[in-house]
Design a protein around this motif. Structure first.
Motif, PDB file in Angstrom:
ATOM      1  N   ALA A 196      14.675  -0.716  -6.792  1.00  0.00           N
ATOM      2  CA  ALA A 196      15.600  -1.119  -5.730  1.00  0.00           C
ATOM      3  C   ALA A 196      15.510  -0.220  -4.502  1.00  0.00           C
ATOM      4  CB  ALA A 196      17.035  -1.131  -6.262  1.00  0.00           C
ATOM      5  N   GLU A 197      14.921   0.969  -4.652  1.00  0.00           N
ATOM      6  CA  GLU A 197      14.851   1.927  -3.550  1.00  0.00           C
ATOM      7  C   GLU A 197      13.533   1.861  -2.786  1.00  0.00           C
ATOM      8  OE1 GLU A 197      15.293   5.569  -5.639  1.00  0.00           O
ATOM      9  OE2 GLU A 197      17.472   5.422  -5.814  1.00  0.00           O
ATOM     10  N   ILE A 198      12.533   1.204  -3.360  1.00  0.00           N
ATOM     11  CA  ILE A 198      11.188   1.265  -2.795  1.00  0.00           C
ATOM     12  C   ILE A 198      11.128   0.676  -1.396  1.00  0.00           C
ATOM     13  CG2 ILE A 198       8.867   0.292  -3.019  1.00  0.00           C
ATOM     14  CD1 ILE A 198       8.986   0.859  -5.975  1.00  0.00           C
ATOM     15  N   GLU A 199      11.783  -0.455  -1.158  1.00  0.00           N
ATOM     16  CA  GLU A 199      11.736  -1.079   0.168  1.00  0.00           C
ATOM     17  C   GLU A 199      12.286  -0.141   1.237  1.00  0.00           C
ATOM     18  OE1 GLU A 199      13.214  -5.147   2.480  1.00  0.00           O
ATOM     19  OE2 GLU A 199      13.461  -4.952   0.312  1.00  0.00           O
ATOM     20  N   LEU A 205       0.819  -1.208   0.000  1.00  0.00           N
ATOM     21  CA  LEU A 205       0.000   0.000   0.000  1.00  0.00           C
ATOM     22  C   LEU A 205       0.856   1.263   0.000  1.00  0.00           C
ATOM     23  CD1 LEU A 205      -2.721  -1.098   2.586  1.00  0.00           C
ATOM     24  CD2 LEU A 205      -3.006  -0.888   0.112  1.00  0.00           C
ATOM     25  N   LEU A 206       1.957   1.227   0.732  1.00  0.00           N
ATOM     26  CA  LEU A 206       2.838   2.396   0.788  1.00  0.00           C
ATOM     27  C   LEU A 206       3.714   2.510  -0.452  1.00  0.00           C
ATOM     28  CD1 LEU A 206       3.991   2.305   4.534  1.00  0.00           C
ATOM     29  CD2 LEU A 206       2.154   3.649   3.498  1.00  0.00           C
ATOM     30  N   ALA A 207       3.997   1.382  -1.083  1.00  0.00           N
ATOM     31  CA  ALA A 207       4.855   1.404  -2.274  1.00  0.00           C
ATOM     32  C   ALA A 207       4.092   1.826  -3.525  1.00  0.00           C
ATOM     33  CB  ALA A 207       5.480   0.031  -2.480  1.00  0.00           C
ATOM     34  N   GLU A 208       2.772   1.606  -3.535  1.00  0.00           N
ATOM     35  CA  GLU A 208       1.995   1.866  -4.748  1.00  0.00           C
ATOM     36  C   GLU A 208       2.110   3.297  -5.257  1.00  0.00           C
ATOM     37  OE1 GLU A 208      -2.452   0.995  -6.515  1.00  0.00           O
ATOM     38  OE2 GLU A 208      -2.204   1.289  -4.350  1.00  0.00           O
ATOM     39  N   PRO A 209       1.930   4.341  -4.423  1.00  0.00           N
ATOM     40  CA  PRO A 209       2.070   5.701  -4.968  1.00  0.00           C
ATOM     41  C   PRO A 209       3.475   5.997  -5.494  1.00  0.00           C
ATOM     42  CG  PRO A 209       1.857   5.738  -2.569  1.00  0.00           C
ATOM     43  CD  PRO A 209       1.530   4.356  -3.003  1.00  0.00           C
ATOM     44  N   LEU A 210       4.493   5.373  -4.902  1.00  0.00           N
ATOM     45  CA  LEU A 210       5.855   5.569  -5.384  1.00  0.00           C
ATOM     46  C   LEU A 210       6.024   4.989  -6.781  1.00  0.00           C
ATOM     47  CD1 LEU A 210       7.778   4.626  -2.108  1.00  0.00           C
ATOM     48  CD2 LEU A 210       7.226   6.919  -2.933  1.00  0.00           C
ATOM     49  N   ARG A 211       5.390   3.825  -7.006  1.00  0.00           N
ATOM     50  CA  ARG A 211       5.479   3.191  -8.330  1.00  0.00           C
ATOM     51  C   ARG A 211       4.648   3.954  -9.364  1.00  0.00           C
ATOM     52  NH1 ARG A 211       4.642  -1.827  -5.195  1.00  0.00           N
ATOM     53  NH2 ARG A 211       6.648  -2.877  -4.971  1.00  0.00           N
ATOM     54  N   LYS A 268       5.557  13.184  -0.729  1.00  0.00           N
ATOM     55  CA  LYS A 268       6.118  14.444  -0.239  1.00  0.00           C
ATOM     56  C   LYS A 268       5.214  15.634  -0.579  1.00  0.00           C
ATOM     57  CE  LYS A 268      10.863  12.736  -0.506  1.00  0.00           C
ATOM     58  NZ  LYS A 268      12.234  12.942  -1.036  1.00  0.00           N
ATOM     59  N   PRO A 269       3.985  15.626  -0.065  1.00  0.00           N
ATOM     60  CA  PRO A 269       3.020  16.670  -0.429  1.00  0.00           C
ATOM     61  C   PRO A 269       3.343  18.009   0.222  1.00  0.00           C
ATOM     62  CG  PRO A 269       2.124  15.301   1.298  1.00  0.00           C
ATOM     63  CD  PRO A 269       3.435  14.671   0.910  1.00  0.00           C
ATOM     64  N   LYS A 270       2.738  19.049  -0.337  1.00  0.00           N
ATOM     65  CA  LYS A 270       2.804  20.376   0.261  1.00  0.00           C
ATOM     66  C   LYS A 270       1.588  20.642   1.147  1.00  0.00           C
ATOM     67  CE  LYS A 270       5.488  22.436  -3.517  1.00  0.00           C
ATOM     68  NZ  LYS A 270       5.534  23.501  -4.550  1.00  0.00           N
ATOM     69  N   LEU A 271       0.431  20.086   0.742  1.00  0.00           N
ATOM     70  CA  LEU A 271      -0.819  20.296   1.471  1.00  0.00           C
ATOM     71  C   LEU A 271      -1.491  18.957   1.735  1.00  0.00           C
ATOM     72  CD1 LEU A 271      -3.150  22.132   2.547  1.00  0.00           C
ATOM     73  CD2 LEU A 271      -4.057  22.131   0.216  1.00  0.00           C
ATOM     74  N   ILE A 272      -1.913  18.743   2.984  1.00  0.00           N
ATOM     75  CA  ILE A 272      -2.670  17.555   3.357  1.00  0.00           C
ATOM     76  C   ILE A 272      -4.017  17.999   3.909  1.00  0.00           C
ATOM     77  CG2 ILE A 272      -2.836  15.610   4.961  1.00  0.00           C
ATOM     78  CD1 ILE A 272       0.130  15.225   4.772  1.00  0.00           C
ATOM     79  N   VAL A 273      -5.085  17.455   3.346  1.00  0.00           N
ATOM     80  CA  VAL A 273      -6.431  17.664   3.870  1.00  0.00           C
ATOM     81  C   VAL A 273      -6.743  16.467   4.763  1.00  0.00           C
ATOM     82  CG1 VAL A 273      -8.867  17.940   3.326  1.00  0.00           C
ATOM     83  CG2 VAL A 273      -7.129  18.960   1.836  1.00  0.00           C
ATOM     84  N   ALA A 274      -6.883  16.704   6.054  1.00  0.00           N
ATOM     85  CA  ALA A 274      -7.164  15.647   7.031  1.00  0.00           C
ATOM     86  C   ALA A 274      -8.644  15.713   7.397  1.00  0.00           C
ATOM     87  CB  ALA A 274      -6.289  15.812   8.264  1.00  0.00           C
ATOM     88  N   ASP A 275      -9.412  14.735   6.932  1.00  0.00           N
ATOM     89  CA  ASP A 275     -10.857  14.734   7.118  1.00  0.00           C
ATOM     90  C   ASP A 275     -11.232  13.955   8.376  1.00  0.00           C
ATOM     91  OD1 ASP A 275     -13.568  14.877   6.872  1.00  0.00           O
ATOM     92  OD2 ASP A 275     -13.718  13.470   5.201  1.00  0.00           O
TER      93      ASP A 275
END
Length: 324
Positions: free
Chosen positions: A129-132, A115-121, A173-180
């Motif tokens: 090789a860097e994703i882990e 789940l955490l690797a998916e947006p990176l891919r 690495k976002p600039k803005l996070i909307v926390a609902d």
């Protein structure tokens, strides 16, 4: 002068509320009605109000999970309200969202590491090789052990799942996070931990937040400014100290009176309590002030003329003809 990271101008979102598409007369529900505000880089804007006031819908409009019915959004110097999903994709990295229910927002069939690797891919932000190593860094940033990458969402507690939701938002690495309402589904002790984590991440990565919540104590702890919503519109906005110590709108004062306080017996209230009346329907709202049917200070002018946000003594803006 620093330019706003996000500018909302007249944001409006309408839904078809007709029970059937064959209905003779189409009913329209205006969930967000002509909302305007700016968010500066590094700022945390708290967004509060009753259930059904449009907070979450506004958050989804800002992140373009909902298309706008009217108005405009400008993010990081670029107009985004009219962009297609394909055009918006390069900007997705800078604009992320943390959802209220951490379990519903995570695919139960996939491991945390996937789940955490998916947006990176998807956004090609890391070589295979860097994703882990990047996943391990994300888990560490939200104070979870690296071994959690091999677990499934159902193996985690509610607070741990919310940390995963935050880590996934941080992946690009976002600039803005909307926390609902990110802490409303958690135990009180866990809520404090998650709020402290949000504060630490903001200071560490220079994040900007729009923090949507019911709990005014949480909003006061994390926010620089507060916007109060009622029936789709902002009725008051200002610095957190001004809002909590010198509210100008009767609705804001009522919300503050609802905060539980120890040893509060016999205290003086800042405004008269609301009469026991139902909140007006967003399908057929009042023609004047939206708060007029419940406001103890309402007069004839309030029934016919809708107030606009106007600067008041103390620095806040309030949409009220007869402010406190």
């Amino acid at each position: 002068m620093t330019q706003p990271l996000l500018s909302a101008n007249g944001v409006t979102k309408r839904f078809n509320a007709s029970r059937s598409w064959l209905a003779a007369r189409r009913q329209v529900l205006t969930a967000v009605d002509n909302v305007s505000f700016d968010v500066m880089p590094g700022e945390t804007l708290g967004l509060v109000g009753e259930s059904g006031c449009g907070k979450s819908t506004l958050g989804r409009c800002i992140t373009r999970l909902h298309d706008l019915s009217d108005g405009s959004l400008r993010f990081d110097g670029q107009e985004i309200s009219g962009l297609t999903m394909k055009q918006l994709r390069p900007l997705r990295a800078g604009l992320q969202m943390v959802f209220q229910d951490p379990y519903a927002s995570l695919n139960p069939r996939r491991r945390i590491g996937d789940l955490l690797a998916e947006p990176l891919r998807v956004h090609k932000l890391a070589a295979p090789a860097e994703i882990e190593a990047r996943v391990a860094d994300l888990l560490t940033s939200v104070e979870l052990p690296e071994s959690f990458a091999r677990r499934y969402p159902h193996e985690l507690s509610g607070g741990q799942r919310q940390r995963i939701g935050i880590a996934r938002a941080l992946a690009l690495k976002p600039k803005l996070i909307v926390a609902d309402e990110p802490v409303s589904a958690l135990d009180v002790s866990v809520q404090a931990q998650i709020v402290n984590l949000f504060c630490d991440l903001r200071d560490r990565f220079g994040l900007t937040y729009i923090f949507i919540a019911h709990d005014l104590a949480v909003v006061r702890q994390i926010s620089d400014r507060v916007a109060v919503m009622y029936l789709g519109g902002i009725v008051e906005i200002g610095a957190v100290d001004d809002i909590f110590s010198r509210p100008k709108h009767p609705y804001t004062a009522t919300l503050l009176e609802a905060i539980p306080e120890p040893h509060a017996h016999g205290r003086k209230t800042r405004g008269a309590r609301l009469p026991a009346r139902e909140t007006p329907s967003p399908v057929s709202p009042p023609t004047g002030c939206r708060f007029e049917p419940r406001c103890p200070r309402a007069r004839d002018r309030c029934r016919t003329e809708r107030p606009i946000l106007t600067a008041r003594d103390g620095g806040s803006l309030a949409a009220c003809h007869f402010p406190l």
